[in-house]
Design a protein around this motif. Structure first.
Motif, PDB file in Angstrom:
ATOM      1  N   ARG A  39      35.771  35.437  35.203  1.00 41.92           N
ATOM      2  CA  ARG A  39      34.509  35.776  34.578  1.00 41.92           C
ATOM      3  C   ARG A  39      33.437  36.172  35.604  1.00 41.92           C
ATOM      4  NH1 ARG A  39      31.759  36.255  29.447  1.00 41.92           N
ATOM      5  NH2 ARG A  39      29.612  36.437  30.120  1.00 41.92           N
ATOM      6  N   LYS A  40      33.442  35.467  36.730  1.00 40.35           N
ATOM      7  CA  LYS A  40      32.306  35.607  37.643  1.00 40.35           C
ATOM      8  C   LYS A  40      32.543  36.550  38.817  1.00 40.35           C
ATOM      9  CE  LYS A  40      29.469  31.928  36.462  1.00 40.35           C
ATOM     10  NZ  LYS A  40      28.364  31.151  36.970  1.00 40.35           N
ATOM     11  N   LEU A  41      33.788  36.765  39.191  1.00 37.86           N
ATOM     12  CA  LEU A  41      34.051  37.512  40.415  1.00 37.86           C
ATOM     13  C   LEU A  41      34.812  38.794  40.105  1.00 37.86           C
ATOM     14  CD1 LEU A  41      35.250  34.435  42.508  1.00 37.86           C
ATOM     15  CD2 LEU A  41      32.940  35.395  42.445  1.00 37.86           C
ATOM     16  N   LYS A  42      34.137  39.908  40.207  1.00 42.40           N
ATOM     17  CA  LYS A  42      34.787  41.194  39.943  1.00 42.40           C
ATOM     18  C   LYS A  42      34.478  42.149  41.071  1.00 42.40           C
ATOM     19  CE  LYS A  42      34.953  40.748  34.987  1.00 42.40           C
ATOM     20  NZ  LYS A  42      34.127  40.313  33.927  1.00 42.40           N
ATOM     21  N   PRO A  43      35.475  42.840  41.629  1.00 43.61           N
ATOM     22  CA  PRO A  43      36.897  42.723  41.334  1.00 43.61           C
ATOM     23  C   PRO A  43      37.512  41.461  41.940  1.00 43.61           C
ATOM     24  CG  PRO A  43      36.516  44.383  43.024  1.00 43.61           C
ATOM     25  CD  PRO A  43      35.176  43.883  42.612  1.00 43.61           C
ATOM     26  N   LEU A  44      38.601  41.048  41.311  1.00 43.37           N
ATOM     27  CA  LEU A  44      39.270  39.787  41.662  1.00 43.37           C
ATOM     28  C   LEU A  44      40.749  40.070  41.919  1.00 43.37           C
ATOM     29  CD1 LEU A  44      39.190  36.567  41.560  1.00 43.37           C
ATOM     30  CD2 LEU A  44      39.772  36.789  39.149  1.00 43.37           C
ATOM     31  N   ALA A  45      41.330  39.329  42.837  1.00 42.63           N
ATOM     32  CA  ALA A  45      42.776  39.455  43.066  1.00 42.63           C
ATOM     33  C   ALA A  45      43.340  38.101  43.457  1.00 42.63           C
ATOM     34  CB  ALA A  45      43.060  40.466  44.167  1.00 42.63           C
ATOM     35  N   LEU A  66      46.834  33.701  28.463  1.00 40.63           N
ATOM     36  CA  LEU A  66      47.751  33.832  27.343  1.00 40.63           C
ATOM     37  C   LEU A  66      48.909  34.790  27.626  1.00 40.63           C
ATOM     38  CD1 LEU A  66      44.938  33.907  24.636  1.00 40.63           C
ATOM     39  CD2 LEU A  66      46.266  31.934  25.375  1.00 40.63           C
ATOM     40  N   GLY A  67      49.528  34.595  28.783  1.00 41.83           N
ATOM     41  CA  GLY A  67      50.745  35.325  29.099  1.00 41.83           C
ATOM     42  C   GLY A  67      50.562  36.475  30.074  1.00 41.83           C
ATOM     43  N   ARG A  68      49.287  36.792  30.406  1.00 44.50           N
ATOM     44  CA  ARG A  68      49.037  37.938  31.297  1.00 44.50           C
ATOM     45  C   ARG A  68      48.487  37.489  32.632  1.00 44.50           C
ATOM     46  NH1 ARG A  68      47.971  38.049  26.574  1.00 44.50           N
ATOM     47  NH2 ARG A  68      48.398  39.794  25.186  1.00 44.50           N
ATOM     48  N   VAL A  69      48.574  38.367  33.608  1.00 43.08           N
ATOM     49  CA  VAL A  69      47.792  38.180  34.832  1.00 43.08           C
ATOM     50  C   VAL A  69      46.839  39.377  34.888  1.00 43.08           C
ATOM     51  CG1 VAL A  69      47.839  37.883  37.327  1.00 43.08           C
ATOM     52  CG2 VAL A  69      49.713  36.980  35.935  1.00 43.08           C
ATOM     53  N   PRO A  70      45.595  39.190  34.459  1.00 48.07           N
ATOM     54  CA  PRO A  70      44.713  40.338  34.248  1.00 48.07           C
ATOM     55  C   PRO A  70      44.016  40.837  35.509  1.00 48.07           C
ATOM     56  CG  PRO A  70      43.608  38.339  33.545  1.00 48.07           C
ATOM     57  CD  PRO A  70      44.961  37.922  34.066  1.00 48.07           C
ATOM     58  N   PHE A  71      44.623  40.620  36.670  1.00 46.81           N
ATOM     59  CA  PHE A  71      44.073  41.142  37.932  1.00 46.81           C
ATOM     60  C   PHE A  71      45.259  41.373  38.864  1.00 46.81           C
ATOM     61  CE2 PHE A  71      43.035  36.578  37.239  1.00 46.81           C
ATOM     62  CZ  PHE A  71      44.078  36.016  37.955  1.00 46.81           C
ATOM     63  N   PRO A  72      45.037  42.156  39.932  1.00 51.45           N
ATOM     64  CA  PRO A  72      46.163  42.413  40.837  1.00 51.45           C
ATOM     65  C   PRO A  72      46.599  41.166  41.601  1.00 51.45           C
ATOM     66  CG  PRO A  72      44.226  43.731  41.441  1.00 51.45           C
ATOM     67  CD  PRO A  72      43.821  42.858  40.300  1.00 51.45           C
ATOM     68  N   VAL A  73      47.873  41.124  41.968  1.00 50.34           N
ATOM     69  CA  VAL A  73      48.332  40.100  42.906  1.00 50.34           C
ATOM     70  C   VAL A  73      48.630  40.820  44.226  1.00 50.34           C
ATOM     71  CG1 VAL A  73      49.259  38.572  41.136  1.00 50.34           C
ATOM     72  CG2 VAL A  73      50.754  40.252  42.207  1.00 50.34           C
ATOM     73  N   MET A  74      48.243  40.155  45.325  1.00 48.79           N
ATOM     74  CA  MET A  74      48.402  40.801  46.636  1.00 48.79           C
ATOM     75  C   MET A  74      49.466  40.078  47.441  1.00 48.79           C
ATOM     76  SD  MET A  74      44.513  41.388  47.913  1.00 48.79           S
ATOM     77  CE  MET A  74      43.949  39.705  47.955  1.00 48.79           C
ATOM     78  N   LYS A 135      39.273  47.041  51.806  1.00 47.13           N
ATOM     79  CA  LYS A 135      39.667  48.283  51.141  1.00 47.13           C
ATOM     80  C   LYS A 135      39.291  48.244  49.656  1.00 47.13           C
ATOM     81  CE  LYS A 135      43.743  51.048  50.092  1.00 47.13           C
ATOM     82  NZ  LYS A 135      45.197  50.913  50.014  1.00 47.13           N
ATOM     83  N   HIS A 136      39.562  47.108  49.012  1.00 45.00           N
ATOM     84  CA  HIS A 136      39.325  47.028  47.564  1.00 45.00           C
ATOM     85  C   HIS A 136      37.985  46.389  47.222  1.00 45.00           C
ATOM     86  CE1 HIS A 136      43.394  48.355  46.498  1.00 45.00           C
ATOM     87  NE2 HIS A 136      43.764  47.701  47.578  1.00 45.00           N
ATOM     88  N   ARG A 137      37.240  45.961  48.225  1.00 42.97           N
ATOM     89  CA  ARG A 137      35.928  45.331  48.030  1.00 42.97           C
ATOM     90  C   ARG A 137      35.995  44.164  47.057  1.00 42.97           C
ATOM     91  NH1 ARG A 137      31.905  48.012  50.298  1.00 42.97           N
ATOM     92  NH2 ARG A 137      32.378  50.023  51.201  1.00 42.97           N
ATOM     93  N   PHE A 138      37.019  43.328  47.239  1.00 48.93           N
ATOM     94  CA  PHE A 138      37.180  42.186  46.334  1.00 48.93           C
ATOM     95  C   PHE A 138      36.027  41.210  46.490  1.00 48.93           C
ATOM     96  CE2 PHE A 138      41.779  43.357  46.542  1.00 48.93           C
ATOM     97  CZ  PHE A 138      41.882  43.703  45.201  1.00 48.93           C
TER      98      PHE A 138
END
Lengths: 283, 633
Positions: A39-45, A66-74, A135-138
């Protein structure tokens, strides 16, 4: 791997309103933390090292969302991992429908030569991670460290702010209480999020058992040895063990009194090697 | 390579028979050097909780520094901590005793590390307060005890340490114990046990001391074992603060943690301050059995019917047991900022997942750390403890703070997103008869954003000096120079104010003070809007100028127009000195009323030897240098 999306659900045999046990509480707190980060940190990984803790963390994200990973995994690849780990990565990226980002590490020659050899090798990962974050400015990076792994990590916050240089300012950590976490307030800053901070090694294994979470089989004994913790091939050593199943690993840990990171060379090179790594941004 | 999971067979449900409790967090607090770290080392050692090789490591680290075995090195894992002999941050150590899991939280005793103590102690179930039996309760003992009460620690065990140095003498130990009991009694903190002990020697830690046959109470480990497990919050009225709202595959779920009570599919919930009602249609979960209910402590996700969209922070509750609702709330406060807190400051009040803009309406009492008495005060000192009233622009839903629950756990956050205080909410603030409720609001625009937009920061440049010293003339000239340089400045001078805003005021001491107060508040409003303010008022009283500085806060600078009396009187542009000399004006500053010259002005300008142009340029340069936003790098 026998577990797939349909069959990986031999569910906890429980009534939904039974009181919460310790694993339920750890799970609920980790989900709370992951949802705060989302909720608070965008973008998130999320960092996915392919180790057991990392897999538990991906699993907890799927619980939270609920079954997803809604951000990238590095995966910050030192290119020195065990071949089994790369095979595992490729298989589970697909099975778990992960948005995988790969980061590569600079050669060891570019790393601070004053560090002892294994720490210097491990510091490559810090540099690789820093490149990916820039690179992704996480704004948020979720990492699977635990307090019980290493005394320096015991001082960490759940939300641990890092300045533009990615340094951990251990003398000036923000207050963190009542589930209120730090938020980034300066340009270039990011937050390391640690949803597993309160878990212990034995909790991770019991949760893996309960949820039937797949693992690289290097964790299980072959010819009297197994890996308790997985780093790069050249700086991780197996421990003596005959534990070849999750249940046997749990039984072994219940009777053990040695540190999980005993097989990690960099922890033993000098008193402050690990602290120096962490202050510089190592996990 | 065998990629088949070696544990593909259904896992044996060994844990299903017996529920394991979560570890009980125990915080160790006390004055610096009263022996906290030694105690923890001893406790881990005597209960066999040290990892193999750890003892040898500690012995080696101690030997390197020429010390005998230094138990604190177990906790002081950072090299700076070992070298400087101070614990800089709290740490947590899991430990197990008779099949029960504990987590020891070590909280540093140094005052400046209060925030770390709070970080460590806030979720503890019990506390061990370590008191040196020779020294008795000290400043940090009082402070820590007070904090234990504020954060709602339910169980306190006092460890009277170093009794070996009292020769294990029963009478001496009893005297020390009585003083600590008196302190805790004053704070209304119930004490589970007072254990006379020596952490260094191991007396009454894990084993009963042979040196104190007179002591019949529990050892420390026995006292810890007696701490009950946290009581369930599932039987209380339902509360779930909305953490987020997800929409996955066209289905909306309201995510959050049930803080207390429970909720079943089919139940009706009331949502937030707008009181929308909805029914729980489904409890979402992945890789878990179908859930008919969610209980306190669970992080859950509800599908509601109708498909309403709550906001983060909305509190879900059942219709029969609503929370309190108030726009003015009385709260206790532990203040973590290094600068004092003053009335009128605005913050974000974080309450679970909600965020409310609040202003400190009053400081009702501040605790004196020397004798723990409470008295009214103008400000809360750094790391102080107080009772204050917060005012919001809209009603806040809340439950009063209650130990062992997450109710009323307010946290104050400043504009830079820093957590600056903990606020255990007491209840709605009562208004005194005749008092009207005010609800100041705070801007959502950051000062830094305003500065970026304007190209300069705000500031209040307060010019003080004798009548006729040239304040207004210099101010107006500087205003023009600054404008030509792209800096937006506004001049507030005494006569202009008196022509309008302060037309009702005369020249008595009270009226002059009121004039100053109004000028200060106008300056504050203008500078909050990003303006540069140049105020030109005689402002003769140093105390009143200090009050202006307090009202304005950051960005206040005092400028002394130091033209001497003779020059001012010779100029006498308004003919006022002449009238004062013949007694037509009384209490004229410089003649028959005192002028307190500033002792340390940010800038001093004299117009005796330089022209107005030069003086104005000096002032404009000074202001520009203070407010100009510097380019990065």
């Amino acid at each position: 791997m026998t577990a797939d999306l349909l069959t990986e659900a031999p569910l906890p045999s429980s009534v939904s309103t039974r009181p919460m046990d310790d694993l339920d509480q750890l799970e609920a707190q980790s989900i709370f933390i992951l949802r705060e980060a989302y909720r608070k940190l965008k973008p998130l990984a999320m960092l996915w090292s392919l180790g057991k803790d990392s897999n538990v963390m991906v699993w907890l994200a799927r619980k939270a969302f609920l079954g997803r990973v809604p951000f990238p995994v590095m995966h910050v690849d030192t290119e020195k991992k065990f071949p089994e780990m790369y095979a595992f990565r490729d298989e589970y990226t697909k099975r778990w429908n992960l948005d995988l980002l790969l980061g590569y590490c600079p050669p060891v020659e570019e790393i601070d030569p004053s560090l002892p050899p294994a720490a210097r090798s491990a510091a490559r990962k810090t540099a690789g991670l820093a490149n990916l974050i820039e690179k992704h400015r996480f704004k948020g990076v979720i990492a699977g460290i635990r307090r019980d792994e290493q005394a320096t990590r015991a001082k960490e916050r759940v939300f641990s702010p890092r300045g533009a240089s990615h340094k951990w300012d251990v003398r000036n950590q923000p207050p963190e209480f009542w589930d209120q976490y730090a938020t980034p307030h300066e340009e270039g800053m990011h937050i390391r999020v640690h949803p597993l901070l309160a878990w212990r090694e034995i909790d991770i294994w019991r949760y893996i058992e309960r949820e039937n979470i797949p693992l690289v089989d290097l964790y299980f004994a072959k010819n009297g040895k197994r890996y308790r913790s997985l780093g790069d091939q050249d700086i991780t050593n197996p421990v003596e063990s005959n534990a070849s199943t999750v249940a046997e690993v749990i039984a072994e840990l219940e009777g053990s009194n040695t540190s999980e990171r005993a097989g990690r060379a960099m922890d033993h090179e000098s008193e402050d090697a690990f602290e120096r790594l962490r202050v510089a941004g190592y996990l | 390579m065998d990629m088949n999971a070696p544990h593909s067979a259904p896992a044996p449900q060994a844990n299903a028979l017996r529920l394991r409790d979560a570890a009980t967090p125990i915080v160790i607090v006390g004055h610096v050097d009263h022996g906290k770290s030694t105690l923890i080392g001893r406790l881990l050692h005597d209960t066999g909780s040290l990892q193999d090789g750890k003892l040898a490591q500690i012995v080696e680290s101690s030997r390197k520094r020429g010390l005998a075995v230094e138990w604190s090195f177990l906790l002081d894992s950072l090299q700076i901590e070992r070298d400087q002999g101070v614990t800089v941050d709290s740490t947590r150590i899991p430990f197990r005793m008779d099949g029960r899991e504990f987590v020891i939280v070590d909280a540093p005793g140094h005052r400046q590390f209060l925030r770390n103590m709070i970080t460590g102690a806030a979720d503890a179930e019990a506390a061990v307060l370590v008191v040196d039996a020779l020294e008795g309760a000290q400043e940090q003992t009082r402070r820590h005890a007070m904090l234990l009460r504020l954060i709602g620690i339910s169980h306190v065990i006092v460890l009277m340490n170093k009794v070996d140095l009292l020769g294990y003498d029963q009478e001496k130990v009893a005297a020390a114990e009585a003083s600590v009991r008196a302190l805790l009694g004053q704070l209304e903190i119930p004490v589970d046990a007072v254990v006379p002990a020596s952490a260094r020697e191991g007396d009454n830690i894990a084993e009963r001391s042979p040196n104190m046959p007179w002591y019949r109470g529990p050892t420390l480990t026995e006292a810890l074992a007696d701490v009950p497990a946290p009581s369930s919050r599932s039987n209380l009225a339902f509360r779930m603060p909305v953490q987020d709202v997800y929409r996955f595959d066209d289905v909306r779920f309201v995510a959050g943690r049930v803080e207390r009570g429970q909720i079943k599919v089919g139940d009706t919930v009331v949502i937030g301050a707008h009181r929308t009602m909805a029914r729980v249609a489904e409890i979402g979960a992945w890789h878990a059995p179908v859930q008919a209910a969610a209980i306190a402590g669970q992080s859950t996700a509800l599908r509601l019917e109708p498909d309403v969209i709550p906001d983060r922070g909305d509190l879900l509750h059942t219709p029969d047991a609503p929370p309190l609702r108030a726009a003015r709330i009385r709260t206790r406060l532990f203040w973590l900022r290094q600068e004092p807190l003053r009335v009128g400051e605005s913050f974000t009040l974080r309450l679970a997942t909600a965020e409310h803009q609040v202003t400190v309406a009053s400081i009702d009492a501040v605790v004196d750390m020397d004798d723990l008495t409470e008295r009214p005060a103008q400000e809360v000192p750094p790391e102080g403890i107080a009772e204050i009233t917060l005012a919001a622009s809209e009603a806040i839903l809340f439950d009063p703070f209650s130990p062992g629950s997450s109710d009323g756990r307010g946290v104050l956050v400043d504009r830079l997103q820093r957590i600056v205080g903990g606020a255990p909410l007491i209840g709605p603030a009562e208004l005194a008869p005749g008092e009207r409720s005010i609800h100041p609001t705070a801007s959502r625009i950051e000062a830094s954003d305003r500065a970026r937009a304007r190209g300069h920061e705000a500031g209040v440049f307060w010019m003080t000096g004798l009548p006729g010293s040239g304040k207004s003339t210099i101010a107006r000239a500087a205003e023009t120079i600054l404008f030509s340089r792209g800096i937006d400045a506004v001049v507030l001078d005494g006569d202009t104010l008196r022509a309008g805003l302060c037309a009702d005021l005369g020249f008595s001491a009270e009226a002059r003070a009121e004039n100053m107060r109004r000028a200060a508040h106008v300056s504050k409003i203008l500078s909050d809007s990003g303006q540069v303010v140049i105020a030109a008022l005689v402002s003769p009283s140093a105390a009143e100028r200090a009050e202006v500085g307090r009202i304005v806060g950051e960005g206040f600078a005092e400028i002394h127009v130091a033209t001497d009396l003779a020059t001012c009187e010779a100029r006498d542009p308004k003919g006022l000195y002449a009238q004062a000399r013949v007694g037509k004006i009384r209490d004229f500053t410089g003649i028959d009323a005192p002028y307190d010259a500033p002792t340390a002005p940010a800038l001093s300008i004299s117009t005796a030897d330089v022209s107005v142009e030069v003086a104005a340029a000096q002032l404009a340069d000074f202001i520009e240098q203070k407010v100009r936003v510097r380019d990065a790098g």
